[in-house]
Scaffold this motif. Structure first.
Motif, PDB file in Angstrom:
ATOM      1  N   ARG A 129       3.727  26.220 -34.968  1.00 13.09           N
ATOM      2  CA  ARG A 129       4.290  25.782 -35.260  1.00 13.09           C
ATOM      3  C   ARG A 129       4.547  26.644 -36.816  1.00 13.09           C
ATOM      4  N   CYS A 130       5.654  26.700 -36.979  1.00 13.59           N
ATOM      5  CA  CYS A 130       6.740  27.266 -37.885  1.00 13.59           C
ATOM      6  C   CYS A 130       6.585  27.504 -39.204  1.00 13.59           C
ATOM      7  N   ILE A 131       6.388  28.663 -39.649  1.00 15.48           N
ATOM      8  CA  ILE A 131       6.795  28.120 -41.178  1.00 15.48           C
ATOM      9  C   ILE A 131       7.418  29.616 -41.043  1.00 15.48           C
ATOM     10  N   SER A 132       7.994  29.232 -42.727  1.00 15.30           N
ATOM     11  CA  SER A 132       9.677  29.827 -42.868  1.00 15.30           C
ATOM     12  C   SER A 132       9.212  30.369 -44.298  1.00 15.30           C
ATOM     13  N   ILE A 133       9.803  31.797 -44.519  1.00 14.01           N
ATOM     14  CA  ILE A 133       9.461  32.316 -45.504  1.00 14.01           C
ATOM     15  C   ILE A 133      10.842  32.439 -46.656  1.00 14.01           C
ATOM     16  N   SER A 134      11.108  32.063 -47.462  1.00 11.92           N
ATOM     17  CA  SER A 134      13.118  31.778 -47.820  1.00 11.92           C
ATOM     18  C   SER A 134      12.916  32.993 -48.710  1.00 11.92           C
ATOM     19  N   PRO A 135      13.582  33.435 -48.807  1.00  8.78           N
ATOM     20  CA  PRO A 135      13.511  34.275 -50.297  1.00  8.78           C
ATOM     21  C   PRO A 135      13.751  34.022 -51.577  1.00  8.78           C
ATOM     22  N   LEU A 136      12.582  34.813 -52.186  1.00 14.39           N
ATOM     23  CA  LEU A 136      11.863  34.510 -54.106  1.00 14.39           C
ATOM     24  C   LEU A 136      13.319  33.549 -54.866  1.00 14.39           C
ATOM     25  N   ILE A 137      14.332  34.345 -54.520  1.00 17.80           N
ATOM     26  CA  ILE A 137      15.645  33.412 -55.473  1.00 17.80           C
ATOM     27  C   ILE A 137      15.362  31.728 -54.920  1.00 17.80           C
ATOM     28  N   SER A 138      15.921  32.375 -53.945  1.00 14.40           N
ATOM     29  CA  SER A 138      16.737  30.980 -53.297  1.00 14.40           C
ATOM     30  C   SER A 138      15.261  30.143 -53.719  1.00 14.40           C
ATOM     31  N   LYS A 139      13.850  30.257 -53.554  1.00 17.54           N
ATOM     32  CA  LYS A 139      12.708  29.185 -53.726  1.00 17.54           C
ATOM     33  C   LYS A 139      12.910  28.743 -55.364  1.00 17.54           C
ATOM     34  N   ILE A 140      13.402  29.688 -56.182  1.00 13.94           N
ATOM     35  CA  ILE A 140      13.136  29.154 -57.831  1.00 13.94           C
ATOM     36  C   ILE A 140      14.623  28.256 -57.897  1.00 13.94           C
ATOM     37  N   PHE A 141      15.438  28.721 -57.480  1.00 13.14           N
ATOM     38  CA  PHE A 141      17.031  28.425 -57.399  1.00 13.14           C
ATOM     39  C   PHE A 141      16.645  26.675 -56.963  1.00 13.14           C
ATOM     40  N   GLU A 142      15.988  26.671 -55.689  1.00 12.48           N
ATOM     41  CA  GLU A 142      16.000  25.183 -54.842  1.00 12.48           C
ATOM     42  C   GLU A 142      15.194  24.619 -55.699  1.00 12.48           C
ATOM     43  N   MET A 143      13.437  25.052 -56.568  1.00 10.67           N
ATOM     44  CA  MET A 143      12.535  24.409 -57.426  1.00 10.67           C
ATOM     45  C   MET A 143      13.218  23.310 -58.976  1.00 10.67           C
ATOM     46  N   CYS A 144      14.298  24.250 -59.241  1.00  5.75           N
ATOM     47  CA  CYS A 144      14.941  24.186 -60.442  1.00  5.75           C
ATOM     48  C   CYS A 144      16.052  23.157 -59.721  1.00  5.75           C
ATOM     49  N   LEU A 145      16.910  22.782 -58.683  1.00  3.49           N
ATOM     50  CA  LEU A 145      17.550  22.195 -58.222  1.00  3.49           C
ATOM     51  C   LEU A 145      16.749  20.746 -58.108  1.00  3.49           C
ATOM     52  N   SER A 146      15.516  20.631 -57.618  1.00  2.00           N
ATOM     53  CA  SER A 146      15.150  19.827 -57.133  1.00  2.00           C
ATOM     54  C   SER A 146      14.700  19.125 -58.256  1.00  2.00           C
ATOM     55  N   ASP A 147      14.349  19.689 -60.154  1.00  2.00           N
ATOM     56  CA  ASP A 147      13.999  19.281 -60.984  1.00  2.00           C
ATOM     57  C   ASP A 147      15.217  18.481 -61.785  1.00  2.00           C
ATOM     58  N   ARG A 148      16.987  19.273 -61.525  1.00  2.00           N
ATOM     59  CA  ARG A 148      17.791  18.772 -62.112  1.00  2.00           C
ATOM     60  C   ARG A 148      18.644  17.501 -61.429  1.00  2.00           C
ATOM     61  N   LEU A 149      18.078  16.857 -59.634  1.00  2.00           N
ATOM     62  CA  LEU A 149      18.453  16.148 -59.014  1.00  2.00           C
ATOM     63  C   LEU A 149      18.229  14.981 -59.299  1.00  2.00           C
ATOM     64  N   GLN A 150      16.672  14.800 -59.272  1.00  2.00           N
ATOM     65  CA  GLN A 150      15.736  13.683 -59.284  1.00  2.00           C
ATOM     66  C   GLN A 150      16.025  12.245 -59.416  1.00  2.00           C
ATOM     67  N   LYS A 151      17.159  11.968 -60.086  1.00  2.00           N
ATOM     68  CA  LYS A 151      17.847  10.169 -59.557  1.00  2.00           C
ATOM     69  C   LYS A 151      18.437  10.462 -58.530  1.00  2.00           C
ATOM     70  N   TYR A 152      18.525  11.335 -58.403  1.00  2.00           N
ATOM     71  CA  TYR A 152      19.200  10.842 -56.324  1.00  2.00           C
ATOM     72  C   TYR A 152      18.565  11.149 -55.924  1.00  2.00           C
ATOM     73  N   LEU A 153      17.024  12.240 -55.623  1.00  2.00           N
ATOM     74  CA  LEU A 153      16.392  12.069 -54.660  1.00  2.00           C
ATOM     75  C   LEU A 153      15.161  10.987 -54.658  1.00  2.00           C
ATOM     76  N   TYR A 154      15.315   9.629 -55.145  1.00  2.00           N
ATOM     77  CA  TYR A 154      13.995   8.553 -54.263  1.00  2.00           C
ATOM     78  C   TYR A 154      14.430   8.384 -53.148  1.00  2.00           C
ATOM     79  N   SER A 155      13.009   7.758 -52.964  1.00  2.00           N
ATOM     80  CA  SER A 155      12.777   7.167 -51.585  1.00  2.00           C
ATOM     81  C   SER A 155      12.145   5.443 -51.520  1.00  2.00           C
TER      82      SER A 155
END
Length: 251
Positions: free
Chosen positions: A149-175
């Motif tokens: 199986r493949c895992i991808s190691i992303s750039p650190l700054i992109s990880k931080i940005f992704e986590m910030c986006l996830s926190d800001r866009l919670q109302k759109y990311l429901y399931s």
């Protein structure tokens, strides 16, 4: 125990031959071809239809109003940085979480300003789409790419940005409430409990229960990016985020 096992247990020997390739370059290229195939869509026609539909819809799309609640604050970025796990491998940028946590605190302010500029313009650096793909052996280790199986190691700054986006866009990311996997505070144990209780109810009432399970192979790997963006547009996510994700995903 993990530390003890890593020091004294016998490590698994990786095969020297993978899909007929013996040299490291040939093996690496074969893994690249295999994982690229795994992540490609099942239908070229459908992929083209979704892409054309997205290009048409985005021309007149706006979405919800963009307000200050979507912007990253210094506090929110600092909270994300403190959640980063330590001791993880670095990506292509050579940065690890220790670099951010141990450098001057002004880096948090700089990151907050950078992320806000990206949100306001819908721009994402090309480097955010780069990563290091690492094949990890499954339960058994053979000479076939399908046993990794493949895992991808992303750039650190992109990880931080992704986590910030996830926190800001919670109302759109429901399931759906019926989805129990891939969600916080939910797991297969909850799904098993639901099935078991449902079966017990009908059996106790002298009914016959027939169960059917479907295993969708590589469901998340083969998800069409433009189809995903169209679904986010139906939830009225602001156009800046749609454009940002579109540029990020098609790199």
């Amino acid at each position: 125990w993990k530390s003890w096992s890593s020091k004294f247990n016998k490590s698994k020997r990786l095969p020297k031959l993978v899909d007929g390739h013996a040299d490291p370059v040939g093996i690496a290229n074969r893994f690249g071809e295999y994982f690229a195939e795994v992540c490609s869509g099942n239908s070229t026609v459908k992929n083209t239809q979704f892409m054309d539909l997205f290009q048409t819809e985005i021309q007149s799309y706006i979405g919800d109003k963009f307000d200050d609640s979507f912007l990253c604050t210094v506090e929110s970025v600092d909270k994300v940085v403190n959640k980063l796990k330590r001791g993880k491998a670095a990506g292509l940028d050579g940065l690890t979480s220790e670099h951010i946590t141990n450098c001057h605190p002004v880096i948090i302010t700089i990151l907050a300003k950078l992320f806000n500029l990206m949100l306001l313009t819908g721009y994402v650096p090309v480097e955010f789409g780069f990563g290091v793909a690492v094949p990890i052996p499954k339960d058994r280790c053979t000479a076939s790419c399908s046993d990794y199986r493949c895992i991808s190691i992303s750039p650190l700054i992109s990880k931080i940005f992704e986590m910030c986006l996830s926190d800001r866009l919670q109302k759109y990311l429901y399931s759906s409430d019926h989805q129990l996997g891939f969600k916080q505070k939910s797991s297969c144990a909850h799904a098993i409990y639901v099935v078991r209780k449902t079966v017990e109810y009908y059996v106790s009432n002298d009914s016959t229960v027939n169960i059917c399970t479907l295993d969708t192979s590589k469901a998340f790997d083969k998800l069409n990016n433009h189809c995903l963006l169209l679904k986010l547009m139906k939830r009225r996510m602001h156009v800046n985020f749609i454009v940002l994700f579109q540029r990020w995903l098609v790199m």
